[in-house]
Design a protein around this motif. Structure first.
Motif, mmCIF file in Angstrom:
data_model
loop_
_atom_site.group_PDB
_atom_site.id
_atom_site.type_symbol
_atom_site.label_atom_id
_atom_site.label_comp_id
_atom_site.label_asym_id
_atom_site.label_seq_id
_atom_site.Cartn_x
_atom_site.Cartn_y
_atom_site.Cartn_z
ATOM 1 N N UNK A 105 -14.188 7.520 3.632
ATOM 2 C CA UNK A 105 -14.355 8.181 4.921
ATOM 3 C C UNK A 105 -14.543 9.677 4.815
ATOM 4 N N UNK A 106 -14.028 10.282 3.756
ATOM 5 C CA UNK A 106 -14.191 11.723 3.565
ATOM 6 C C UNK A 106 -15.344 12.047 2.613
ATOM 7 N N UNK A 107 -15.391 11.360 1.470
ATOM 8 C CA UNK A 107 -16.361 11.706 0.431
ATOM 9 C C UNK A 107 -17.792 11.320 0.801
ATOM 10 N N UNK A 108 -17.977 10.175 1.483
ATOM 11 C CA UNK A 108 -19.333 9.751 1.833
ATOM 12 C C UNK A 108 -20.020 10.731 2.783
ATOM 13 N N UNK A 109 -19.405 11.098 3.912
ATOM 14 C CA UNK A 109 -20.077 12.068 4.796
ATOM 15 C C UNK A 109 -20.233 13.443 4.153
ATOM 16 N N UNK A 110 -19.272 13.839 3.321
ATOM 17 C CA UNK A 110 -19.413 15.117 2.613
ATOM 18 C C UNK A 110 -20.611 15.075 1.658
ATOM 19 N N UNK A 111 -20.781 13.955 0.977
ATOM 20 C CA UNK A 111 -21.906 13.813 0.047
ATOM 21 C C UNK A 111 -23.240 13.828 0.786
ATOM 22 N N UNK A 112 -23.287 13.123 1.924
ATOM 23 C CA UNK A 112 -24.523 13.114 2.714
ATOM 24 C C UNK A 112 -24.840 14.515 3.246
ATOM 25 N N UNK A 113 -23.809 15.240 3.679
ATOM 26 C CA UNK A 113 -24.010 16.609 4.158
ATOM 27 C C UNK A 113 -24.522 17.502 3.039
ATOM 28 N N UNK A 114 -24.011 17.281 1.829
ATOM 29 C CA UNK A 114 -24.471 18.065 0.671
ATOM 30 C C UNK A 114 -25.928 17.742 0.342
ATOM 31 N N UNK A 115 -26.276 16.438 0.370
ATOM 32 C CA UNK A 115 -27.652 16.032 0.065
ATOM 33 C C UNK A 115 -28.641 16.558 1.097
ATOM 34 N N UNK A 116 -28.163 16.742 2.332
ATOM 35 C CA UNK A 116 -29.015 17.270 3.400
ATOM 36 C C UNK A 116 -29.027 18.801 3.428
ATOM 37 N N UNK A 117 -28.389 19.396 2.421
ATOM 38 C CA UNK A 117 -28.369 20.862 2.253
ATOM 39 C C UNK A 117 -27.745 21.576 3.456
ATOM 40 N N UNK A 118 -26.695 20.957 4.019
ATOM 41 C CA UNK A 118 -25.976 21.612 5.094
ATOM 42 C C UNK A 118 -25.079 22.708 4.530
ATOM 43 N N UNK A 119 -24.579 23.552 5.407
ATOM 44 C CA UNK A 119 -23.780 24.690 4.957
ATOM 45 C C UNK A 119 -22.460 24.232 4.341
#
Length: 229
Positions: A105-119
């Motif tokens: 629940x924490x690592x998956x959305x963080x990883x997706x946010x990183x892959x999408x080059x979010x801040x």
């Protein structure tokens, strides 16, 4: 619409919100497919439109009261937990499920946010996605994530989880599984929906919400601190 005093405005906001909740609850009983939380939100907006009450003013007077009550409500989730019969339950398996759900629940959305080059701040805010608001905001404060962003992510994920649950649960007859999934994936919103399914589902949702929040509040700050170090 205007009010002569803060007290009158606050009382009106509370009554309006409670009315929306009661009507949504009645409708949910008659229409089982209707998500109660979403219905209540929609009714609040309808009432504000009819009364010509500015949303910002409603939010300003209602927020302090419901923010204060939110912490108590989270603690009161211990009541259905106390009523649970843990005899014969696979505690080890349940614990493993909660730990895995917390990490995913924490690592998956963080990883997706990183892959999408979010801040960087947005990536940190996504670490709070799977826990209820009071715990999530506390975690966000510890890891220096923006509180407004964390709050938005928690609310939107809860709304989506609570809304889609009824459709995703078609063919699933075990209320324990439904409740646990709702508590883990959609926290407080999911727990509300779980209580509409059955008392068993509600108790398991409260269990998932509480234990997941505890586990996440422990490992996420440590994990983020280790990464920063």
């Amino acid at each position: 619409m205007s009010f002569d005093s803060v007290f009158t405005a606050t009382l009106a906001a509370i009554l309006l919100t409670l009315a929306a909740h009661v009507i949504a609850r009645v409708l949910a009983r008659k229409l089982s497919w209707l998500p109660m939380v979403i219905t209540a939100l929609g009714l609040v907006l309808v009432f504000l439109f009819i009364l010509q009450w500015d949303y910002n003013h409603y939010y300003h007077v209602a927020k302090p009261v419901f923010d204060h009550l939110l912490g108590y409500v989270t603690v009161l989730l211990a009541v259905p937990l106390a009523a649970m019969n843990f005899k014969g339950l696979p505690i080890k398996k349940l614990t493993l499920i909660v730990v895995i759900a917390s990490m995913v629940g924490a690592l998956l959305p963080m990883s997706l946010a990183y892959l999408l080059s979010l801040s960087h701040d947005t990536i940190l805010a996504f670490a709070t996605r799977s826990v209820t608001t009071p715990i999530g905001l506390s975690v966000a404060d510890l890891i220096k994530a923006p509180l407004a962003m964390a709050n938005l992510i928690i609310i939107v994920s809860g709304l989506l989880g609570g809304t889609l649950a009824r459709f995703l649960f078609r063919g699933i007859d075990d209320d324990r599984a439904k409740g646990l999934a709702l508590g883990l994936a959609a926290h407080a919103f999911g727990t509300v929906e779980a209580w509409q399914i059955s008392h068993t589902a509600g108790r398991y949702a409260a269990f998932g919400l509480a234990v997941n929040g505890l586990v996440t509040a422990v490992w996420v700050p440590v994990f983020i601190s280790a990464l920063s170090g």
